[in-house]
Scaffold this active site. Structure first.
Site, PDB file in Angstrom:
ATOM      1  N   GLU A 171       0.800  -1.375  -0.146  1.00  0.00           N
ATOM      2  CA  GLU A 171      -0.039   0.162   0.177  1.00  0.00           C
ATOM      3  C   GLU A 171       0.891   1.204   0.042  1.00  0.00           C
ATOM      4  O   GLU A 171       0.388   2.220   0.583  1.00  0.00           O
ATOM      5  CB  GLU A 171      -0.905   0.122   1.270  1.00  0.00           C
ATOM      6  N   GLY A 172       2.001   1.174  -0.617  1.00  0.00           N
ATOM      7  CA  GLY A 172       2.962   2.449  -0.609  1.00  0.00           C
ATOM      8  C   GLY A 172       3.839   2.395   0.279  1.00  0.00           C
ATOM      9  O   GLY A 172       3.680   2.225   1.800  1.00  0.00           O
TER      10      GLY A 172
END
Length: 369
Positions: free
Chosen positions: A353-354
């Site tokens: 998610e980054g």
């Protein structure tokens, strides 16, 4: 969840029965309005659920986060009425799970660098390709990697280039079913942790997707992806808080039972200070998560707040899990304890998610740098 969590981790077994029970409580579609058979709850309620699930099983919380945040939120925002009718109700009730296909072998943090292609064929005469529902099919080709829920999902949001010359503005999103011709699940990743949350390779070989399954407009894919990731980061941050709380709970309980040098180890200042630091960091991360969630619920800009929550919480949970293992001593390195699994499960949270580095880039951009 707790009785089967260690065995599922050892076997890499997806918790389908437990997910069904959570679905009955509304946990598979918390942000979906009642008109689409969801409970219609707010983001605060959603992150509370993920936090509580992750206290016991971070892998299960990951699967719930993907189907809620990464799939249902963009479908709700960009989907047609027909698409919502076909997929959203089934997702919200847990009849099917969703999956998000963005990452590729050569495109991870650089989402705009994807190489998968989508070519439209058999468009009706005189009908422009960019018009939704104007007939024909898209043929998708490419490989997606690290696809969470990939072996168990009933619908996938797949991102591919419809205009390779337009760069990031040429990315389009599609709703793809695993039964579509040309869709295949490839290898399963052998991961350090979160073993019961499957991460797989998805291979698209002339995968035929009806034009009515395009999500949003052509070229709108990157916007859809970033919308999903912004909300998803809040969910993953909540997961990190829950996992850290579970690790603290286990460490504090063990410290009160374990004796050394004639007294319980919680009587030693060194252990007390470790537990105090763990508790303080968890509370700080929790405050960041709830603040980001409240901004999302109010409709305010929350991109930077989500990144701050995800950055701090993901780094925090790795520190807390490491201390939990340390407090357990030798037994903490054994699979007899929950903290060993938690330590492995925590490591990926600074990556998916980054990455932490990407979150720092977003925060710096918010400062005008």
């Amino acid at each position: 969840m707790r009785p089967s969590v260690r065995q599922r981790d050892r076997e890499g077994r997806f918790p389908i029965e437990e997910i069904k029970k959570l679905a009955e409580l509304g946990c598979c579609g918390m942000l979906v309005p009642e008109q689409w058979d969801g409970p219609g709850l707010d983001t605060i309620s959603y992150v509370l659920m993920l936090e509580e699930v992750a206290r016991v099983d971070a892998a299960m919380a990951t699967s719930l986060s993907v189907t809620n945040s990464a799939v249902q939120v963009p479908l709700l925002a960009f989907g047609t009425e027909a698409q919502k009718k076909k997929y959203l109700r089934r997702l919200a009730t847990g009849e099917i799970l969703g999956s998000f296909c963005l990452t590729e072998p050569q495109a991870g943090s650089d989402a705009a660098g994807i190489q998968a292609r989508a070519i439209r064929e058999n468009v009706g005469a005189g009908l422009p390709p960019g018009v939704a529902g104007s007939g024909g099919v898209y043929k998708l080709n490419g490989t997606k990697t690290w696809v969470s829920n990939g072996s168990v999902a009933g619908v996938f949001i797949v991102f591919a280039l419809t205009d390779a010359d337009a760069g990031s503005k040429g990315i389009t999103a599609f709703l793809v079913e695993p039964t579509f011709q040309g869709f295949r699940v490839g290898r399963h990743e052998e991961k350090m942790g979160q073993h019961s949350s499957p991460s797989v390779e998805i291979i698209l070989n002339d995968c035929e997707v009806p034009a009515e399954n395009r999500l949003g407009l052509e070229g709108q894919g990157l916007k859809i992806a970033l919308t999903a990731l912004d909300g998803g980061r809040i969910g993953i941050a909540a997961l990190a808080v829950g996992l850290a709380q579970g690790a603290l709970d286990s460490a504090a309980k063990y410290a009160k039972q374990r004796r050394a040098f004639g007294k319980t180890i919680c009587d030693f200042q060194a252990i007390q200070w470790m537990l105090a630091d763990m508790q303080t960091e968890i509370e700080a991360a929790r405050a960041l998560v709830y603040y980001a969630a409240s901004l999302k619920d109010s409709g305010a800009r929350m991109g930077a707040a989500a990144s701050k929550a995800k950055l701090y919480a993901s780094e925090m949970v790795n520190r807390v899990a490491a201390k939990a293992v340390q407090i357990h001593g030798g037994i903490g390195y054994s699979r007899e304890t929950d903290v060993e699994r938690m330590y492995r499960d925590a490591r990926v949270i600074t990556i998916y998610e980054g990455t932490s580095e990407v979150q720092r880039m977003i925060i710096a951009r918010d400062l005008g740098l």
